[in-house]
Design a protein around this motif. Structure first.
Motif, PDB file in Angstrom:
ATOM      1  N   VAL A 195     -40.908   4.126  55.517  1.00  0.00           N
ATOM      2  CA  VAL A 195     -42.005   4.587  56.362  1.00  0.00           C
ATOM      3  C   VAL A 195     -43.088   3.517  56.356  1.00  0.00           C
ATOM      4  O   VAL A 195     -43.493   3.033  55.304  1.00  0.00           O
ATOM      5  N   SER A 224     -45.115   6.045  60.506  1.00  0.00           N
ATOM      6  CA  SER A 224     -45.570   7.316  59.957  1.00  0.00           C
ATOM      7  C   SER A 224     -46.055   8.283  61.029  1.00  0.00           C
ATOM      8  O   SER A 224     -46.038   9.489  60.826  1.00  0.00           O
ATOM      9  N   GLY A 228     -41.319  10.439  61.896  1.00  0.00           N
ATOM     10  CA  GLY A 228     -42.233  10.325  60.757  1.00  0.00           C
ATOM     11  C   GLY A 228     -43.060  11.587  60.563  1.00  0.00           C
ATOM     12  O   GLY A 228     -43.228  12.070  59.443  1.00  0.00           O
TER      13      GLY A 228
END
Length: 151
Positions: free
Chosen positions: A101, A114, A119
């Motif tokens: 991430v 993210s 995400g």
């Protein structure tokens, strides 16, 4: 899992954001009217140029504000995984993939941002959880195999 006090940004992500903001500010400065330029009246082409530059400056201002918000809040508030989290997923076809991430997208093909739909779907997920997220081809599902926070 939520962002910790460091805003969830790795030093590399923070540095990348700072560089991008500096670059955008330099571009924005280059669009600023030069001395004497504002008093000049010209033809339609001159006026169109002024309008184009104003629109480009507004776009740059929005990009700068977005990046500054990422630096301040780690992206979009506390609803995201910290930069550097590693996630292993099992997809409906049985394939397993491991992703890193990141806050700032790069060239790494096994990274997810993210604030992407995937995400964001991973926020709060733990091993064994089924997640659903949006893709350009529609809704997709995966099972979380493992989530490892950054060290």
């Amino acid at each position: 899992m939520v962002i910790s006090g460091d805003k969830g940004l790795s030093p590399a992500a923070r540095s990348q954001l700072e560089k991008e903001i500096a670059n955008l500010r330099a571009q924005r400065e280059a669009l600023a009217p030069q001395p004497g330029e504002q008093e000049r009246t010209g033809d339609a082409a001159d006026q169109a140029d002024v309008i184009d530059r104003a629109e480009a400056a507004a776009r740059l201002d929005r990009q700068i504000a977005d990046l500054a918000a990422k630096m301040e809040h780690g992206g979009y508030g506390n609803a995201q995984l910290p930069d550097g989290t590693t996630v292993t997923l099992r997809f409906s076809d049985g394939d397993e993939e491991t992703f890193q991430v990141v806050t700032v997208p790069g060239e790494d093909s096994d990274a997810i941002t993210s604030d992407s739909p995937l995400g964001l779907a991973l926020v709060g997920a733990k091993a064994g959880d089924a997640i659903t997220y949006r893709t350009p081809r529609g809704e997709a599902k995966a099972t979380v195999v493992k989530v490892t926070p950054p060290k």
